[in-house]
Design a protein around this motif. Structure first.
Motif, PDB file in Angstrom:
ATOM      1  N   ALA B 268       0.838  -1.203   0.000  1.00  0.00           N
ATOM      2  CA  ALA B 268       0.000   0.000   0.000  1.00  0.00           C
ATOM      3  C   ALA B 268       0.874   1.255   0.000  1.00  0.00           C
ATOM      4  O   ALA B 268       0.556   2.248  -0.660  1.00  0.00           O
ATOM      5  N   GLU B 269       1.993   1.179   0.728  1.00  0.00           N
ATOM      6  CA  GLU B 269       2.896   2.324   0.817  1.00  0.00           C
ATOM      7  C   GLU B 269       3.482   2.640  -0.563  1.00  0.00           C
ATOM      8  O   GLU B 269       3.551   3.792  -0.974  1.00  0.00           O
ATOM      9  N   VAL B 270       3.900   1.590  -1.276  1.00  0.00           N
ATOM     10  CA  VAL B 270       4.467   1.788  -2.613  1.00  0.00           C
ATOM     11  C   VAL B 270       3.388   2.323  -3.564  1.00  0.00           C
ATOM     12  O   VAL B 270       3.612   3.260  -4.335  1.00  0.00           O
ATOM     13  N   ALA B 271       2.181   1.738  -3.471  1.00  0.00           N
ATOM     14  CA  ALA B 271       1.088   2.154  -4.349  1.00  0.00           C
ATOM     15  C   ALA B 271       0.701   3.607  -4.104  1.00  0.00           C
ATOM     16  O   ALA B 271       0.185   4.283  -5.001  1.00  0.00           O
ATOM     17  N   GLY B 272       0.964   4.103  -2.864  1.00  0.00           N
ATOM     18  CA  GLY B 272       0.625   5.486  -2.521  1.00  0.00           C
ATOM     19  C   GLY B 272       1.272   6.499  -3.445  1.00  0.00           C
ATOM     20  O   GLY B 272       0.769   7.610  -3.613  1.00  0.00           O
ATOM     21  N   ALA B 273       2.417   6.135  -4.042  1.00  0.00           N
ATOM     22  CA  ALA B 273       3.127   7.076  -4.908  1.00  0.00           C
ATOM     23  C   ALA B 273       2.475   7.193  -6.283  1.00  0.00           C
ATOM     24  O   ALA B 273       2.840   8.053  -7.088  1.00  0.00           O
ATOM     25  N   ASP B 274       1.496   6.324  -6.582  1.00  0.00           N
ATOM     26  CA  ASP B 274       0.870   6.339  -7.913  1.00  0.00           C
ATOM     27  C   ASP B 274      -0.181   7.434  -8.057  1.00  0.00           C
ATOM     28  O   ASP B 274      -0.510   7.853  -9.161  1.00  0.00           O
ATOM     29  N   ARG B 275      -0.763   7.859  -6.934  1.00  0.00           N
ATOM     30  CA  ARG B 275      -1.887   8.784  -7.052  1.00  0.00           C
ATOM     31  C   ARG B 275      -1.472  10.205  -6.652  1.00  0.00           C
ATOM     32  O   ARG B 275      -0.414  10.425  -6.073  1.00  0.00           O
ATOM     33  N   GLU B 276      -2.386  11.142  -6.948  1.00  0.00           N
ATOM     34  CA  GLU B 276      -2.200  12.543  -6.559  1.00  0.00           C
ATOM     35  C   GLU B 276      -2.615  12.708  -5.109  1.00  0.00           C
ATOM     36  O   GLU B 276      -3.637  12.180  -4.685  1.00  0.00           O
ATOM     37  N   TRP B 277      -1.843  13.450  -4.319  1.00  0.00           N
ATOM     38  CA  TRP B 277      -2.179  13.701  -2.930  1.00  0.00           C
ATOM     39  C   TRP B 277      -2.619  15.162  -2.785  1.00  0.00           C
ATOM     40  O   TRP B 277      -2.078  16.055  -3.447  1.00  0.00           O
TER      41      TRP B 277
END
Lengths: 57, 383
Positions: B268-277
């Motif tokens: 989930a942490e790695v996948a977090g970098a895929d989206r806009e925050w």
């Protein structure tokens, strides 16, 4: 020679009688004590190593 | 004469009774006792019994030596007309008082060596964990399991600065404990990233230095589930007291569940970098990351501790609109020759982006810069 070895062993143990000390200090040169001392130290190191080797095998 | 001897023996036996009840009380309550804890592993119990055996040998020697000494002092005192003896040496007595301690030492060395041999035998371990000391946290990498994480102090800073009541596990609680299965021989491979640390958990009878560039090995096997706490035992800088160890022993089934949850969290942490925050999201995440990884030196309000640790609030690159690039670089790659480590290899892209965003927008640093995790990931990948 045996007397020198005895004196060195007493030094290893840390206790020497006064009579022996007087006798040792009659000698004019310290060299025989130094040579026997170094040799006996090597023998001691070898003995400890041998015991450790026996225990490990 | 006889009366004095009896009085001494009476006093000595009372001391022994008091000592032995203290020892018993402390073995029940290890957290507040004066004695070392018996611990929860076979080795720790052996260490404890060695410790007790040697303690009682010392007590017996003390009783005999002080007994003879005080008896002589009292019975042969000058006012009673005692006359000193005048002799220079007594070879027999000297040989006895040299040989007796030698025999006692050898007798103590035999069981001690047997236990030491067991402690050093790291063979046949079923689980290998690489433990790395950082200033000031521990990292655990489960080598065969593809699980790796940092374990940070969880005690809130408010408790440390006495703004809040101290909790039960003050300074010995972490955010992510090291979880191990019960009944399994766990081998620890200890090293350090910066300076020498030491991994110490009294209940496991493990205390081993973690040295940069070296790997020390040790092991433990916990039989009962439970939480066992320890601390860094080698002075390692400013927050040496703030990098505790928490080992949580659980059943093998629970351990498998924990492994799965760790893997999920990492994905989930790695996948977090895929989206806009959003800015709010980054600020919230950044505040947490800042408090865990940055606040020890740069301080909770960003005021720093100059000249060692520069301030971030109101001055320098973190408030300079043109300083964004330099800011990102110093956080990712560190600064050689200073205490600033390279966080690029320790934090996730999301954590890095969040903490940089936080530093550029908190405490009145209103640069308005919003750094996306994807941008940080691109920067890390270009290296």
């Amino acid at each position: 020679m045996l007397k020198v070895i005895r004196s060195v062993l007493a030094a290893f143990f840390g206790v020497q009688s006064e009579a022996n000390r007087q006798q040792d200090f009659q000698s004019t040169s310290p060299w025989k004590f130094i040579v026997v001392g170094v040799f006996m130290t090597l023998v001691f190191v070898f003995l400890v190593g041998f015991v450790a080797w026996l225990a490990a095998n | 004469m006889g009366r004095i001897l009896y009085a001494y023996l009476y006093a000595a036996s009372i001391c022994l009774i008091v000592l032995s009840t203290t020892a018993q009380a402390s073995s029940i309550n290890t957290s507040s006792g004066f004695n070392m804890p018996p611990g929860v592993t076979e080795i720790s119990r052996e260490v404890y019994s060695l410790h007790m055996t040697i303690l009682w040998i010392c007590v017996a020697i003390a009783v005999v030596v002080f007994g003879v000494m005080f008896y002589s002092l009292i019975v042969y005192r000058k006012s009673k007309g005692a006359k000193p003896a005048h002799f220079h040496e007594n070879t027999t007595v000297e040989i006895i008082w040299t040989a007796v301690p030698l025999v006692i030492l050898v007798l103590m060395a035999v069981p001690a060596t047997a236990t030491l041999k067991k402690m050093y035998d790291t063979s046949d371990a079923e689980l290998d964990v690489l433990v790395t000391g950082y200033q000031w946290r521990w990292r655990y990498e489960y080598l065969e399991e593809d699980v790796s994480f940092f374990s940070n102090l969880a005690t809130p800073r408010e408790q440390i600065y006495e703004a809040e009541e101290k909790g039960d596990f003050y300074l010995v609680e972490v955010d992510e404990p090291m979880v191990v299965p019960t009944g399994v021989k766990v081998r620890l491979l200890l090293t350090a990233n910066d300076v020498i640390h030491s991994w110490w958990v009294p209940d496991l009878a493990v205390k081993k230095d973690a040295i940069p560039g070296f790997i020390n090995e040790t092991w433990f096997k916990v039989d009962e589930p439970g939480i066992y706490r320890g601390q860094c035992a080698e002075l390692c800088g400013r927050d040496h007291a703030f990098m505790p160890i928490e080992v949580k022993a659980v059943s093998p089934d629970e351990y498998q569940l924990w492994l799965a949850s760790r893997r999920e969290a990492a994905e989930a942490e790695v996948a977090g970098a895929d989206r806009e925050w959003s800015l709010d999201e980054l600020m919230e995440r950044g505040a947490g990351t800042y408090n865990t990884y940055c606040a020890a030196c740069h301080q909770p309000q960003g005021q720093g501790l100059p000249p060692m640790f520069p301030a971030l609030a109101g001055v320098g690159m973190s408030v300079d609109p043109d300083g964004l690039r330099a800011h990102k670089e110093i956080v990712l790659y560190g600064k050689t020759g200073t205490a600033m480590p390279a966080f690029g290899s320790t934090l996730s892209a999301a954590e890095l982006a969040a903490v940089i965003t936080y530093e550029r927008n908190a405490w009145g640093n209103d640069t308005g810069d919003l750094i996306q995790p994807s941008a940080i990931r691109a920067m890390l990948e270009s290296q």
